[in-house]
Design a protein around this motif. Sequence first.
Motif, PDB file in Angstrom:
ATOM      1  N   UNK A  43     -44.888  11.139  11.003  1.00 24.53           N
ATOM      2  CA  UNK A  43     -45.753  11.498  12.003  1.00 24.53           C
ATOM      3  C   UNK A  43     -47.178  11.185  12.079  1.00 24.53           C
ATOM      4  N   UNK A  44     -47.543   9.947  11.570  1.00 28.69           N
ATOM      5  CA  UNK A  44     -48.732   9.684  11.220  1.00 28.69           C
ATOM      6  C   UNK A  44     -48.718   8.284  11.991  1.00 28.69           C
ATOM      7  N   UNK A  45     -49.893   7.381  11.990  1.00 27.83           N
ATOM      8  CA  UNK A  45     -50.241   6.185  12.215  1.00 27.83           C
ATOM      9  C   UNK A  45     -50.001   5.245  11.251  1.00 27.83           C
ATOM     10  N   UNK A  46     -49.746   3.897  11.611  1.00 31.50           N
ATOM     11  CA  UNK A  46     -49.425   2.828  10.611  1.00 31.50           C
ATOM     12  C   UNK A  46     -50.668   2.384   9.845  1.00 31.50           C
ATOM     13  N   UNK A  47     -51.946   2.766  10.436  1.00 33.19           N
ATOM     14  CA  UNK A  47     -53.343   2.559   9.582  1.00 33.19           C
ATOM     15  C   UNK A  47     -53.159   3.559   8.347  1.00 33.19           C
ATOM     16  N   UNK A  48     -52.691   4.817   8.845  1.00 38.39           N
ATOM     17  CA  UNK A  48     -52.882   6.052   7.762  1.00 38.39           C
ATOM     18  C   UNK A  48     -51.936   5.646   6.696  1.00 38.39           C
ATOM     19  N   UNK A  49     -50.525   5.059   6.726  1.00 36.36           N
ATOM     20  CA  UNK A  49     -49.851   4.839   6.004  1.00 36.36           C
ATOM     21  C   UNK A  49     -50.422   3.729   4.856  1.00 36.36           C
ATOM     22  N   UNK A  50     -51.121   2.654   5.614  1.00 34.64           N
ATOM     23  CA  UNK A  50     -51.717   1.727   4.851  1.00 34.64           C
ATOM     24  C   UNK A  50     -52.768   2.114   3.831  1.00 34.64           C
ATOM     25  N   UNK A  51     -53.562   3.063   4.359  1.00 33.69           N
ATOM     26  CA  UNK A  51     -54.567   3.813   3.408  1.00 33.69           C
ATOM     27  C   UNK A  51     -54.120   4.285   2.606  1.00 33.69           C
ATOM     28  N   UNK A  52     -52.954   5.186   2.648  1.00 37.57           N
ATOM     29  CA  UNK A  52     -52.299   5.603   1.687  1.00 37.57           C
ATOM     30  C   UNK A  52     -51.883   4.751   0.542  1.00 37.57           C
ATOM     31  N   UNK A  53     -51.224   3.830   1.036  1.00 41.66           N
ATOM     32  CA  UNK A  53     -50.686   2.771   0.060  1.00 41.66           C
ATOM     33  C   UNK A  53     -51.847   2.150  -0.669  1.00 41.66           C
ATOM     34  N   UNK A  54     -52.797   1.885  -0.067  1.00 42.27           N
ATOM     35  CA  UNK A  54     -54.257   1.418  -1.009  1.00 42.27           C
ATOM     36  C   UNK A  54     -54.769   2.522  -1.815  1.00 42.27           C
ATOM     37  N   UNK A  55     -54.656   3.579  -1.469  1.00 42.02           N
ATOM     38  CA  UNK A  55     -55.045   4.773  -2.310  1.00 42.02           C
ATOM     39  C   UNK A  55     -54.334   4.720  -3.714  1.00 42.02           C
ATOM     40  N   UNK A  56     -52.902   4.458  -3.536  1.00 36.83           N
ATOM     41  CA  UNK A  56     -52.272   4.637  -4.687  1.00 36.83           C
ATOM     42  C   UNK A  56     -52.134   3.291  -5.726  1.00 36.83           C
ATOM     43  N   UNK A  57     -53.225   2.464  -4.947  1.00 34.16           N
ATOM     44  CA  UNK A  57     -53.505   1.320  -5.983  1.00 34.16           C
ATOM     45  C   UNK A  57     -52.528  -0.199  -5.646  1.00 34.16           C
ATOM     46  N   UNK A  58     -51.797  -0.199  -4.481  1.00 37.00           N
ATOM     47  CA  UNK A  58     -51.324  -1.212  -4.085  1.00 37.00           C
ATOM     48  C   UNK A  58     -51.934  -2.130  -2.830  1.00 37.00           C
ATOM     49  N   UNK A  59     -51.815  -3.263  -2.841  1.00 36.77           N
ATOM     50  CA  UNK A  59     -52.393  -4.202  -1.840  1.00 36.77           C
ATOM     51  C   UNK A  59     -51.857  -4.295  -0.508  1.00 36.77           C
TER      52      UNK A  59
END
Length: 247
Positions: A43-59
Motif C-alpha cells: 500500500x505504497x507508491x512505486x517510487x517509495x519501493x525504489x527509494x527503499x531498494x536504494x536505501x538497502x544498497x541496490x541500484x
Amino acid sequence: MAFFGYNDAKTLVGVDVAIYDYILTHETNIPLMHVRDLATGAHVSNSSVMRFVQKMGYSSFPEFRIAFHKQSLEASPDLESGVQLLTAETFPSTLQRDLDTVAHRILDANNVIFTGTGSSANVAEYASRLTSTLGVNSFPVTDPYYPLIPQLKQTTKNVLITLSVSGQAAEVLGMLRQFQNDPTVTLISITGHRDSPIAKLSTTVLTYHTAERRIHGHYDLTSQLPAMTIVEALARTIRRQAQLPHH
C-alpha cells in the motif's frame, strides 16, 4: 528472516516499515514480483519501493530480488543450495509424456487460462506470459471469483490449467467444479499432490514432489521452483511441437 540485518531494520521509519514488513511476510513471492506488485501489496507508491531498494544498497529492483532470493536459500537450515530443491525424485518418469499431451491440447485450443492463488498466482502469470510469447492465446486468472464462464460462453476449445502446490485450494476448487462437466473446457493441473481434489478433477496432472514449509501456521514458504520448472518444460515442449525456430 531478518533481511538486511537487525541494525538496518530498526532504523526504518514511515513507509519503509510497511515495505519491510510486507517483504518479511511474503518471502516466497518476492523473487516473482515486479515493483508495482510490491507497491500494491504494501500500500505504497512505486517510487517509495525504489527509494527503499536504494536505501538497502541496490541500484535496481531486479538486483534486490536476486539478492533477497539468494539470502532466502542460504537461510534455509536444510538446504546447502537452491539446486538441492530439484532432484531425480522431484518429477515422475512419465512427466515428458504428460507434457506432450498437454502441449498438444494447448496448441489445439482457442483459449488457454492459467489460474492459481497466493504464490501460485505469480507462477500462473509467468506461465501465461511465457506461452503467449509462443503464440498461444493465453491469459491468467488469479481471482477465483472472476466471471470466467461468461467469457468462455461462445468458445468451444478451452484449456484451464490450475497451479496449486497442495491441490486443495478451496476457492480454486469451487471455480473448477463449474467446468468439470463442460465438454468445451479441458481441466489440467500442475500440483505437488496427484491424489488431491484439484488433481482428481483434471484430465491430465503434471505433478512433482516437494516439501511444504510454513511458518507461524499459515505463511507459506514452499518452493515454487518445481512448478516453474514444469512451466518452462511445457513451453519448450510447445515450441518443439509447433516447430518454432530457436534463436
